[in-house]
Scaffold this motif. Structure first.
Motif, PDB file in Angstrom:
ATOM      1  N   SER A  59       1.262  -7.023  -5.483  1.00  0.00           N
ATOM      2  CA  SER A  59       2.338  -6.097  -5.753  1.00  0.00           C
ATOM      3  C   SER A  59       3.129  -5.344  -4.722  1.00  0.00           C
ATOM      4  O   SER A  59       2.520  -5.603  -3.626  1.00  0.00           O
ATOM      5  CB  SER A  59       1.821  -4.739  -6.439  1.00  0.00           C
ATOM      6  OG  SER A  59       0.834  -3.978  -5.629  1.00  0.00           O
ATOM      7  N   ASP A  60       4.274  -5.025  -5.066  1.00  0.00           N
ATOM      8  CA  ASP A  60       5.236  -4.498  -3.905  1.00  0.00           C
ATOM      9  C   ASP A  60       4.519  -3.127  -3.438  1.00  0.00           C
ATOM     10  O   ASP A  60       4.822  -2.955  -2.117  1.00  0.00           O
ATOM     11  CB  ASP A  60       6.590  -4.371  -4.357  1.00  0.00           C
ATOM     12  CG  ASP A  60       7.350  -5.409  -4.585  1.00  0.00           C
ATOM     13  OD1 ASP A  60       6.842  -6.660  -4.383  1.00  0.00           O
ATOM     14  OD2 ASP A  60       8.342  -5.517  -5.655  1.00  0.00           O
ATOM     15  N   ASP A  61       4.113  -2.155  -4.246  1.00  0.00           N
ATOM     16  CA  ASP A  61       3.704  -1.052  -3.586  1.00  0.00           C
ATOM     17  C   ASP A  61       2.444  -1.253  -2.656  1.00  0.00           C
ATOM     18  O   ASP A  61       2.273  -0.712  -1.582  1.00  0.00           O
ATOM     19  CB  ASP A  61       2.946  -0.190  -4.898  1.00  0.00           C
ATOM     20  CG  ASP A  61       4.086   0.316  -5.932  1.00  0.00           C
ATOM     21  OD1 ASP A  61       5.291   0.551  -5.306  1.00  0.00           O
ATOM     22  OD2 ASP A  61       3.954   0.180  -7.158  1.00  0.00           O
ATOM     23  N   PHE A  62       1.552  -2.180  -3.051  1.00  0.00           N
ATOM     24  CA  PHE A  62       0.395  -2.295  -2.119  1.00  0.00           C
ATOM     25  C   PHE A  62       0.890  -3.374  -0.990  1.00  0.00           C
ATOM     26  O   PHE A  62       0.356  -2.733   0.237  1.00  0.00           O
ATOM     27  CB  PHE A  62      -0.518  -3.297  -2.841  1.00  0.00           C
ATOM     28  CG  PHE A  62      -2.194  -3.414  -2.097  1.00  0.00           C
ATOM     29  CD1 PHE A  62      -2.526  -2.037  -1.566  1.00  0.00           C
ATOM     30  CD2 PHE A  62      -2.795  -4.342  -2.237  1.00  0.00           C
ATOM     31  CE1 PHE A  62      -3.471  -1.931  -0.898  1.00  0.00           C
ATOM     32  CE2 PHE A  62      -4.121  -4.330  -1.454  1.00  0.00           C
ATOM     33  CZ  PHE A  62      -4.546  -3.206  -0.767  1.00  0.00           C
ATOM     34  N   GLN A  63       1.768  -4.150  -0.894  1.00  0.00           N
ATOM     35  CA  GLN A  63       2.268  -4.939   0.276  1.00  0.00           C
ATOM     36  C   GLN A  63       2.835  -3.936   1.096  1.00  0.00           C
ATOM     37  O   GLN A  63       2.929  -3.973   2.434  1.00  0.00           O
ATOM     38  CB  GLN A  63       3.206  -5.761  -0.342  1.00  0.00           C
ATOM     39  CG  GLN A  63       3.788  -6.696   0.909  1.00  0.00           C
ATOM     40  CD  GLN A  63       2.621  -7.611   1.172  1.00  0.00           C
ATOM     41  OE1 GLN A  63       2.167  -8.677   0.423  1.00  0.00           O
ATOM     42  NE2 GLN A  63       1.939  -7.642   2.279  1.00  0.00           N
ATOM     43  N   SER A  64       3.758  -2.833   0.518  1.00  0.00           N
ATOM     44  CA  SER A  64       4.210  -1.807   1.244  1.00  0.00           C
ATOM     45  C   SER A  64       3.329  -1.496   2.291  1.00  0.00           C
ATOM     46  O   SER A  64       3.606  -1.128   3.689  1.00  0.00           O
ATOM     47  CB  SER A  64       4.997  -0.754   0.564  1.00  0.00           C
ATOM     48  OG  SER A  64       5.413   0.180   1.559  1.00  0.00           O
ATOM     49  N   LEU A  65       2.163  -0.790   1.752  1.00  0.00           N
ATOM     50  CA  LEU A  65       0.939   0.014   2.648  1.00  0.00           C
ATOM     51  C   LEU A  65       0.709  -1.057   3.595  1.00  0.00           C
ATOM     52  O   LEU A  65       0.263  -0.660   4.684  1.00  0.00           O
ATOM     53  CB  LEU A  65      -0.160   0.387   1.790  1.00  0.00           C
ATOM     54  CG  LEU A  65      -1.333   0.897   2.355  1.00  0.00           C
ATOM     55  CD1 LEU A  65      -1.023   2.093   3.274  1.00  0.00           C
ATOM     56  CD2 LEU A  65      -2.471   1.229   1.295  1.00  0.00           C
ATOM     57  N   ILE A  66       0.109  -2.314   3.064  1.00  0.00           N
ATOM     58  CA  ILE A  66      -0.437  -3.357   4.007  1.00  0.00           C
ATOM     59  C   ILE A  66       0.471  -3.645   5.296  1.00  0.00           C
ATOM     60  O   ILE A  66       0.084  -3.852   6.221  1.00  0.00           O
ATOM     61  CB  ILE A  66      -0.883  -4.559   2.901  1.00  0.00           C
ATOM     62  CG1 ILE A  66      -1.901  -4.227   2.220  1.00  0.00           C
ATOM     63  CG2 ILE A  66      -1.326  -5.557   4.037  1.00  0.00           C
ATOM     64  CD1 ILE A  66      -3.010  -3.239   2.425  1.00  0.00           C
ATOM     65  N   ASN A  67       2.010  -4.012   4.864  1.00  0.00           N
ATOM     66  CA  ASN A  67       2.607  -4.309   5.899  1.00  0.00           C
ATOM     67  C   ASN A  67       2.601  -3.080   7.093  1.00  0.00           C
ATOM     68  O   ASN A  67       2.681  -3.424   8.131  1.00  0.00           O
ATOM     69  CB  ASN A  67       4.100  -4.177   5.499  1.00  0.00           C
ATOM     70  CG  ASN A  67       4.323  -5.500   4.562  1.00  0.00           C
ATOM     71  OD1 ASN A  67       3.467  -6.299   4.794  1.00  0.00           O
ATOM     72  ND2 ASN A  67       5.400  -5.768   3.909  1.00  0.00           N
ATOM     73  N   GLN A  68       2.433  -1.917   6.594  1.00  0.00           N
ATOM     74  CA  GLN A  68       2.597  -0.570   7.421  1.00  0.00           C
ATOM     75  C   GLN A  68       1.238  -0.803   8.347  1.00  0.00           C
ATOM     76  O   GLN A  68       1.103  -0.543   9.496  1.00  0.00           O
ATOM     77  CB  GLN A  68       2.441   0.699   6.792  1.00  0.00           C
ATOM     78  CG  GLN A  68       2.248   1.679   7.674  1.00  0.00           C
ATOM     79  CD  GLN A  68       2.253   3.078   6.998  1.00  0.00           C
ATOM     80  OE1 GLN A  68       2.489   3.122   5.778  1.00  0.00           O
ATOM     81  NE2 GLN A  68       1.549   3.882   7.426  1.00  0.00           N
ATOM     82  N   LEU A  69      -0.039  -1.148   7.674  1.00  0.00           N
ATOM     83  CA  LEU A  69      -1.028  -1.352   8.339  1.00  0.00           C
ATOM     84  C   LEU A  69      -1.161  -2.348   9.343  1.00  0.00           C
ATOM     85  O   LEU A  69      -2.044  -2.438  10.257  1.00  0.00           O
ATOM     86  CB  LEU A  69      -2.321  -1.386   7.449  1.00  0.00           C
ATOM     87  CG  LEU A  69      -2.655   0.134   6.628  1.00  0.00           C
ATOM     88  CD1 LEU A  69      -3.669  -0.103   5.523  1.00  0.00           C
ATOM     89  CD2 LEU A  69      -2.496   1.282   7.334  1.00  0.00           C
ATOM     90  N   LEU A  70      -0.423  -3.432   9.080  1.00  0.00           N
ATOM     91  CA  LEU A  70      -0.367  -4.735  10.021  1.00  0.00           C
ATOM     92  C   LEU A  70       0.346  -4.363  11.298  1.00  0.00           C
ATOM     93  O   LEU A  70      -0.145  -4.743  12.211  1.00  0.00           O
ATOM     94  CB  LEU A  70       0.370  -5.913   9.050  1.00  0.00           C
ATOM     95  CG  LEU A  70      -0.612  -6.555   8.133  1.00  0.00           C
ATOM     96  CD1 LEU A  70       0.365  -7.431   7.276  1.00  0.00           C
ATOM     97  CD2 LEU A  70      -1.432  -7.484   8.726  1.00  0.00           C
ATOM     98  N   THR A  71       1.384  -3.651  11.013  1.00  0.00           N
ATOM     99  CA  THR A  71       2.061  -3.247  12.426  1.00  0.00           C
ATOM    100  C   THR A  71       1.149  -2.116  12.937  1.00  0.00           C
ATOM    101  O   THR A  71       1.475  -2.348  14.218  1.00  0.00           O
ATOM    102  CB  THR A  71       3.342  -2.475  11.907  1.00  0.00           C
ATOM    103  OG1 THR A  71       3.172  -1.184  11.199  1.00  0.00           O
ATOM    104  CG2 THR A  71       4.523  -3.512  11.199  1.00  0.00           C
TER     105      THR A  71
END
Length: 313
Positions: A59-71
Protein backbone atom coordinates in the motif's frame (compact mmCIF):
# COMPACT_ATOMS: atom_id res chain seq x y z
CA UNK A 1 -11.52 13.67 23.41
CA UNK A 2 -9.73 10.98 25.43
CA UNK A 3 -8.73 7.95 23.38
CA UNK A 4 -7.27 4.89 25.05
CA UNK A 5 -5.45 2.23 23.03
CA UNK A 6 -4.62 -1.20 24.42
CA UNK A 7 -1.52 -2.68 22.79
CA UNK A 8 1.68 -0.93 21.66
CA UNK A 9 2.21 -3.10 18.59
CA UNK A 10 1.99 -1.97 14.97
CA UNK A 11 -1.78 -1.43 15.00
CA UNK A 12 -1.87 0.49 18.27
CA UNK A 13 1.06 2.72 17.41
CA UNK A 14 -0.21 3.33 13.87
CA UNK A 15 -3.53 4.51 15.29
CA UNK A 16 -1.88 6.59 18.01
CA UNK A 17 0.32 8.50 15.56
CA UNK A 18 -2.75 9.79 13.71
CA UNK A 19 -5.07 10.31 16.67
CA UNK A 20 -2.50 12.18 18.77
CA UNK A 21 -2.65 15.04 16.27
CA UNK A 22 -6.27 15.70 17.23
CA UNK A 23 -7.00 14.10 20.61
CA UNK A 24 -5.54 13.12 23.97
CA UNK A 25 -4.16 9.63 23.38
CA UNK A 26 -2.81 7.07 25.84
CA UNK A 27 -1.43 3.66 24.85
CA UNK A 28 -1.15 0.95 27.50
CA UNK A 29 0.68 -2.35 27.06
CA UNK A 30 1.40 -5.28 29.37
CA UNK A 31 4.93 -5.69 28.03
CA UNK A 32 8.23 -4.16 29.09
CA UNK A 33 8.66 -2.57 25.67
CA UNK A 34 6.69 -1.58 22.61
CA UNK A 35 6.33 -3.67 19.47
CA UNK A 36 4.39 -6.82 20.34
CA UNK A 37 5.46 -9.43 17.79
CA UNK A 38 7.92 -6.95 16.27
CA UNK A 39 10.33 -8.37 18.82
CA UNK A 40 14.10 -8.48 19.24
CA UNK A 41 15.96 -10.16 22.10
CA UNK A 42 19.54 -10.00 23.35
CA UNK A 43 21.26 -13.26 24.34
CA UNK A 44 24.72 -12.34 25.59
CA UNK A 45 26.55 -10.71 22.68
CA UNK A 46 23.92 -11.95 20.24
CA UNK A 47 20.78 -10.14 19.10
CA UNK A 48 17.92 -12.00 17.45
CA UNK A 49 14.56 -11.12 15.93
CA UNK A 50 12.25 -13.78 17.33
CA UNK A 51 8.82 -12.55 16.25
CA UNK A 52 8.14 -11.06 12.82
CA UNK A 53 11.26 -11.51 10.69
CA UNK A 54 10.51 -9.20 7.78
CA UNK A 55 7.58 -7.67 5.94
CA UNK A 56 6.51 -6.67 2.46
CA UNK A 57 4.82 -3.47 1.32
CA UNK A 58 1.86 -3.16 -1.03
CA UNK A 59 0.00 0.00 0.00
CA UNK A 60 0.98 3.63 -0.55
CA UNK A 61 0.25 4.47 3.11
CA UNK A 62 2.66 1.88 4.46
CA UNK A 63 5.24 2.62 1.76
CA UNK A 64 5.25 6.26 2.84
CA UNK A 65 6.25 5.30 6.39
CA UNK A 66 8.82 2.76 5.21
CA UNK A 67 10.41 5.25 2.80
CA UNK A 68 10.83 7.65 5.73
CA UNK A 69 12.36 4.92 7.91
CA UNK A 70 14.70 3.90 5.07
CA UNK A 71 16.11 7.43 4.88
CA UNK A 72 16.63 7.37 8.66
CA UNK A 73 18.39 3.97 8.48
CA UNK A 74 15.75 2.42 10.74
CA UNK A 75 14.73 -0.03 8.00
CA UNK A 76 16.82 -2.07 5.55
CA UNK A 77 15.93 -4.18 2.52
CA UNK A 78 16.33 -7.95 2.29
CA UNK A 79 16.34 -10.02 -0.88
CA UNK A 80 15.61 -13.64 0.03
CA UNK A 81 16.89 -16.29 -2.36
CA UNK A 82 13.47 -17.99 -2.35
CA UNK A 83 11.48 -14.82 -3.06
CA UNK A 84 11.36 -12.38 -5.96
CA UNK A 85 10.07 -9.27 -4.22
CA UNK A 86 12.13 -7.20 -1.81
CA UNK A 87 11.41 -7.61 1.90
CA UNK A 88 12.14 -5.14 4.69
CA UNK A 89 13.35 -5.46 8.28
CA UNK A 90 14.54 -3.32 11.17
CA UNK A 91 18.18 -2.37 10.54
CA UNK A 92 19.10 -2.95 14.20
CA UNK A 93 16.32 -5.41 14.94
CA UNK A 94 12.60 -5.43 14.26
CA UNK A 95 11.79 -3.74 17.57
CA UNK A 96 13.50 -0.54 16.38
CA UNK A 97 10.58 0.14 14.02
CA UNK A 98 7.86 0.35 16.72
CA UNK A 99 10.30 2.18 19.00
CA UNK A 100 10.63 4.85 16.32
CA UNK A 101 6.86 4.96 15.79
CA UNK A 102 6.30 5.39 19.53
CA UNK A 103 8.35 8.58 19.74
CA UNK A 104 6.24 11.46 21.13
CA UNK A 105 3.37 9.06 21.95
CA UNK A 106 2.18 8.63 25.55
CA UNK A 107 2.88 4.91 26.06
CA UNK A 108 2.52 3.30 29.49
CA UNK A 109 4.18 -0.10 29.78
CA UNK A 110 3.81 -2.96 32.28
CA UNK A 111 0.06 -2.32 32.47
CA UNK A 112 -2.08 -5.43 32.00
CA UNK A 113 -5.75 -4.59 31.52
CA UNK A 114 -8.21 -6.45 33.72
CA UNK A 115 -11.67 -4.96 33.27
CA UNK A 116 -13.76 -2.41 31.37
CA UNK A 117 -16.31 -0.60 33.52
CA UNK A 118 -18.45 1.87 31.57
CA UNK A 119 -15.94 4.38 30.18
CA UNK A 120 -13.10 3.30 32.44
CA UNK A 121 -10.38 0.70 31.97
CA UNK A 122 -8.92 -1.00 35.06
CA UNK A 123 -5.51 -2.65 35.20
CA UNK A 124 -4.01 -5.34 37.42
CA UNK A 125 -1.75 -2.73 39.03
CA UNK A 126 -4.83 -0.90 40.34
CA UNK A 127 -4.69 2.04 37.92
CA UNK A 128 -7.74 3.45 36.15
CA UNK A 129 -7.87 5.02 32.70
CA UNK A 130 -10.89 6.97 31.50
CA UNK A 131 -11.77 7.09 27.82
CA UNK A 132 -14.26 8.47 25.33
CA UNK A 133 -13.12 5.98 22.69
CA UNK A 134 -11.34 2.68 23.31
CA UNK A 135 -9.28 0.73 20.73
CA UNK A 136 -8.35 -2.87 21.57
CA UNK A 137 -5.46 -4.24 19.49
CA UNK A 138 -4.41 -7.34 21.46
CA UNK A 139 -5.12 -10.80 19.98
CA UNK A 140 -8.85 -11.53 19.86
CA UNK A 141 -8.78 -14.40 22.42
CA UNK A 142 -7.34 -11.90 24.92
CA UNK A 143 -10.09 -9.42 24.02
CA UNK A 144 -12.69 -12.13 24.60
CA UNK A 145 -11.21 -12.84 28.02
CA UNK A 146 -11.28 -9.12 28.86
CA UNK A 147 -14.95 -8.87 27.85
CA UNK A 148 -15.73 -11.91 30.00
CA UNK A 149 -13.93 -10.44 33.00
CA UNK A 150 -15.85 -7.20 32.43
CA UNK A 151 -19.22 -9.04 32.29
CA UNK A 152 -19.85 -7.00 29.14
CA UNK A 153 -22.90 -7.90 27.08
CA UNK A 154 -22.29 -7.90 23.34
CA UNK A 155 -24.55 -8.52 20.37
CA UNK A 156 -24.76 -11.70 18.32
CA UNK A 157 -23.07 -9.77 15.50
CA UNK A 158 -20.19 -8.86 17.82
CA UNK A 159 -19.90 -12.46 18.98
CA UNK A 160 -19.79 -13.70 15.40
CA UNK A 161 -17.04 -11.22 14.49
CA UNK A 162 -14.93 -12.34 17.45
CA UNK A 163 -15.42 -16.04 16.87
CA UNK A 164 -14.49 -15.78 13.19
CA UNK A 165 -10.91 -14.71 13.91
CA UNK A 166 -8.45 -17.57 14.42
CA UNK A 167 -4.72 -17.70 15.14
CA UNK A 168 -1.88 -20.15 14.65
CA UNK A 169 0.85 -20.48 17.28
CA UNK A 170 4.60 -20.50 16.68
CA UNK A 171 7.51 -21.77 18.76
CA UNK A 172 10.66 -19.70 18.22
CA UNK A 173 14.19 -20.81 19.08
CA UNK A 174 17.05 -18.31 19.23
CA UNK A 175 20.43 -20.02 19.01
CA UNK A 176 23.88 -18.54 19.62
CA UNK A 177 26.57 -20.16 17.44
CA UNK A 178 30.36 -20.36 17.47
CA UNK A 179 30.62 -20.13 13.69
CA UNK A 180 28.81 -18.47 10.81
CA UNK A 181 26.23 -20.37 8.76
CA UNK A 182 26.03 -20.78 5.01
CA UNK A 183 22.28 -20.21 4.81
CA UNK A 184 21.61 -18.61 1.38
CA UNK A 185 20.83 -14.87 1.65
CA UNK A 186 20.51 -15.27 5.43
CA UNK A 187 17.07 -16.85 5.43
CA UNK A 188 15.55 -20.12 4.29
CA UNK A 189 12.02 -21.50 4.27
CA UNK A 190 11.49 -25.23 4.72
CA UNK A 191 8.46 -27.36 3.89
CA UNK A 192 6.92 -30.37 5.64
CA UNK A 193 9.40 -30.20 8.51
CA UNK A 194 9.20 -29.23 12.21
CA UNK A 195 11.07 -26.01 11.35
CA UNK A 196 9.43 -23.77 8.75
CA UNK A 197 11.95 -20.91 8.78
CA UNK A 198 15.58 -20.24 9.67
CA UNK A 199 16.94 -16.68 9.81
CA UNK A 200 20.60 -15.80 10.26
CA UNK A 201 20.63 -12.64 12.39
CA UNK A 202 24.36 -12.22 11.76
CA UNK A 203 23.88 -12.17 8.00
CA UNK A 204 20.94 -9.78 8.40
CA UNK A 205 23.36 -7.45 10.16
CA UNK A 206 21.47 -7.09 13.44
CA UNK A 207 23.84 -9.28 15.52
CA UNK A 208 27.59 -8.91 15.99
CA UNK A 209 27.88 -12.63 16.79
CA UNK A 210 26.57 -15.62 14.78
CA UNK A 211 23.02 -16.25 15.88
CA UNK A 212 20.00 -17.83 14.19
CA UNK A 213 16.26 -17.84 14.77
CA UNK A 214 14.15 -20.92 14.08
CA UNK A 215 10.37 -20.76 13.70
CA UNK A 216 8.47 -24.01 14.00
CA UNK A 217 5.70 -24.83 11.54
CA UNK A 218 2.11 -24.16 12.59
CA UNK A 219 1.35 -27.88 12.85
CA UNK A 220 4.44 -28.63 14.95
CA UNK A 221 3.80 -25.59 17.16
CA UNK A 222 0.17 -26.58 17.74
CA UNK A 223 1.13 -30.14 18.64
CA UNK A 224 3.91 -29.09 21.03
CA UNK A 225 2.73 -25.75 22.42
CA UNK A 226 2.17 -27.01 25.96
CA UNK A 227 5.19 -29.34 26.01
CA UNK A 228 8.65 -28.98 27.53
CA UNK A 229 10.09 -26.08 25.55
CA UNK A 230 13.74 -27.04 25.97
CA UNK A 231 13.03 -30.55 24.70
CA UNK A 232 11.03 -29.15 21.81
CA UNK A 233 13.90 -26.80 20.93
CA UNK A 234 16.30 -29.73 20.85
CA UNK A 235 14.03 -31.56 18.39
CA UNK A 236 13.84 -28.48 16.19
CA UNK A 237 17.63 -28.04 16.19
CA UNK A 238 18.20 -31.73 15.42
CA UNK A 239 15.88 -31.46 12.41
CA UNK A 240 18.01 -28.72 10.81
CA UNK A 241 21.50 -30.07 11.58
CA UNK A 242 22.44 -29.81 7.90
CA UNK A 243 22.22 -26.02 8.27
CA UNK A 244 23.20 -25.72 11.95
CA UNK A 245 25.70 -28.40 13.03
CA UNK A 246 25.29 -29.52 16.63
CA UNK A 247 28.95 -28.66 17.30
CA UNK A 248 28.26 -25.01 16.41
CA UNK A 249 25.56 -24.48 19.06
CA UNK A 250 26.64 -22.57 22.18
CA UNK A 251 23.29 -21.87 23.81
CA UNK A 252 19.65 -21.24 22.96
CA UNK A 253 16.45 -19.69 24.26
CA UNK A 254 12.85 -20.54 23.41
CA UNK A 255 9.76 -18.36 23.09
CA UNK A 256 6.16 -19.48 22.74
CA UNK A 257 3.96 -17.27 20.53
CA UNK A 258 0.36 -18.35 21.16
CA UNK A 259 -1.07 -15.94 18.60
CA UNK A 260 1.64 -15.72 15.96
CA UNK A 261 -0.41 -15.51 12.78
CA UNK A 262 -4.07 -14.64 12.18
CA UNK A 263 -5.01 -17.50 9.89
CA UNK A 264 -8.68 -16.47 9.69
CA UNK A 265 -9.34 -12.72 9.74
CA UNK A 266 -12.24 -10.28 9.84
CA UNK A 267 -12.67 -8.98 6.26
CA UNK A 268 -12.41 -5.25 6.97
CA UNK A 269 -9.59 -3.29 8.60
CA UNK A 270 -11.28 -2.82 11.99
CA UNK A 271 -14.47 -3.53 13.88
CA UNK A 272 -16.70 -1.36 16.09
CA UNK A 273 -18.87 -3.05 18.70
CA UNK A 274 -22.58 -2.43 18.38
CA UNK A 275 -23.75 0.61 20.38
CA UNK A 276 -20.32 1.08 21.98
CA UNK A 277 -17.38 3.46 21.55
CA UNK A 278 -15.09 0.42 21.49
CA UNK A 279 -13.13 -0.73 18.45
CA UNK A 280 -10.97 -3.74 17.61
CA UNK A 281 -7.95 -3.53 15.31
CA UNK A 282 -4.80 -5.49 14.57
CA UNK A 283 -3.49 -8.20 12.28
CA UNK A 284 -6.73 -10.16 12.75
CA UNK A 285 -8.45 -7.58 10.55
CA UNK A 286 -8.04 -6.89 6.84
CA UNK A 287 -4.99 -8.32 5.05
CA UNK A 288 -3.09 -9.40 8.17
CA UNK A 289 0.66 -9.54 8.83
CA UNK A 290 2.77 -6.46 9.62
CA UNK A 291 1.36 -4.24 6.90
CA UNK A 292 -2.20 -5.30 7.69
CA UNK A 293 -1.72 -4.40 11.36
CA UNK A 294 -0.38 -0.98 10.37
CA UNK A 295 -3.29 -0.36 7.98
CA UNK A 296 -5.80 -1.57 10.56
CA UNK A 297 -4.60 1.01 13.06
CA UNK A 298 -4.48 3.70 10.39
CA UNK A 299 -8.03 3.04 9.18
CA UNK A 300 -9.62 2.97 12.63
CA UNK A 301 -7.82 6.22 13.48
CA UNK A 302 -9.01 7.90 10.28
CA UNK A 303 -12.56 6.76 11.01
CA UNK A 304 -12.52 8.22 14.53
CA UNK A 305 -10.96 11.49 13.38
CA UNK A 306 -13.46 11.93 10.55
CA UNK A 307 -16.39 11.17 12.83
CA UNK A 308 -15.18 13.57 15.54
CA UNK A 309 -14.63 16.37 13.00
CA UNK A 310 -18.17 15.93 11.67
CA UNK A 311 -19.57 16.05 15.21
CA UNK A 312 -17.64 19.26 15.92
CA UNK A 313 -19.14 21.09 12.92
Amino acid sequence: MKILIVGAGMAGLSAARILAKYHEVTVVDKGRGVGGRMATRKIGDCQADHGAQYFSVQSDDFQSLINQLLTENVVSTWQLAQRTNIRYFGSKGMKTIPKKMAENINVILNEKVSEIVNNKLLTESGNEYFFDQLILTQPVPQIQELLKQSSMLISAKDESALNGIKYEPCIAVMTVLNQVTEIPSGGIMLENQPVAWIADNFQKGISDKPCVTLHASADFSTENLEGDLNGIAQKMLESVEEFIPKSSIETFQVHRWRYSLASSRYPTSFYQFDDKAIFMAGDGFGIGNVEGAFLSGLKVAEFIVEKSLKTAR
